[in-house]
Design an enzyme around this catalytic site. Structure first.
Site, PDB file in Angstrom:
ATOM      1  CB  CYS A   1       1.738   2.352  46.528  1.00 54.23           C
ATOM      2  SG  CYS A   1       2.109   0.651  46.069  1.00 54.23           S
ATOM      3  N   GLY A   2       2.648   1.819  49.217  1.00 55.81           N
ATOM      4  CA  GLY A   2       3.146   1.183  50.434  1.00 55.81           C
ATOM      5  C   GLY A   2       4.096   0.034  50.161  1.00 55.81           C
TER       6      GLY A   2
ATOM      7  N   GLY B   1       4.472  -1.258  46.701  1.00 55.18           N
ATOM      8  CA  GLY B   1       4.829  -1.262  45.289  1.00 55.18           C
ATOM      9  C   GLY B   1       4.013  -2.256  44.488  1.00 55.18           C
TER      10      GLY B   1
ATOM     11  N   GLY C   1       0.625  -3.148  44.574  1.00 55.24           N
ATOM     12  CA  GLY C   1      -0.649  -2.673  44.018  1.00 55.24           C
ATOM     13  C   GLY C   1      -0.446  -1.772  42.817  1.00 55.24           C
TER      14      GLY C   1
ATOM     15  CG  HIS D   1      17.726  -9.379  30.871  1.00 54.66           C
ATOM     16  ND1 HIS D   1      18.073 -10.547  31.495  1.00 54.66           N
ATOM     17  CD2 HIS D   1      18.897  -8.760  30.552  1.00 54.66           C
ATOM     18  CE1 HIS D   1      19.397 -10.645  31.554  1.00 54.66           C
ATOM     19  NE2 HIS D   1      19.911  -9.559  30.996  1.00 54.66           N
TER      20      HIS D   1
END
Length: 152
Positions: A67-68, A70, A72, A100
């Site tokens: 997305c714009g 990351g 959301g 991890h």
């Protein structure tokens, strides 16, 4: 080879082809989700749900959401039981989050990450494996307990 679910909202479209190429060049199976949705009315939670549900159903081993920023997409995808989504905008985190924390959804921000860095992040995420070390297994069990004890 594993199946990787991939989806992007309108803001993430600039990196969609790069992610698709990264998946296919490894010989992994691409599960492209929501490709028919494209425009300012498409919302990152819709794509996060598609990727998260594919992981829950066992149709994909991992997912990539773009997305714009990351952020959301990571918030939305992490609401689904068994999905561990994170934003990674550096090479160390893209690998370490799998090694991890057994991250299974990588979230990228197309307004943050350029094409060259995106290729590195995708490679690090897709090639990393969970270490299985006792301390990491113990910590993941605690995270899973949060899911089990949370309200639906």
């Amino acid at each position: 080879m594993p199946t990787i679910a991939l989806a992007a909202d309108h803001a993430g479209r600039p990196l969609l082809g790069i992610a698709q190429e990264a998946i296919e060049s490894r010989g992994d199976t691409l599960l492209l989700l929501g490709a028919e949705l494209s425009g300012p009315g498409d919302d990152y939670p819709d794509f996060a749900q598609l990727v998260a549900r594919s992981i829950q159903a066992g149709a994909a081993a991992r997912g990539i959401l773009i997305c714009g920023s990351g952020v959301g997409a990571a918030v939305a995808a992490s609401k689904f039981r068994g999905v561990r989504a994170g934003v990674c905008h550096d090479a160390y985190s893209a690998a370490q989050s799998v090694e991890h924390d057994d991250l299974n959804v990588l979230c990228l921000g197309a307004r943050i990450v350029g094409p060259a860095l995106a290729r590195v992040l995708l490679d690090r995420f897709l090639t990393a494996e969970f270490s299985g070390e006792a301390r990491h297994v113990r910590r993941l069990a605690k995270v899973r307990a949060f899911e089990e004890n949370s309200a639906e």
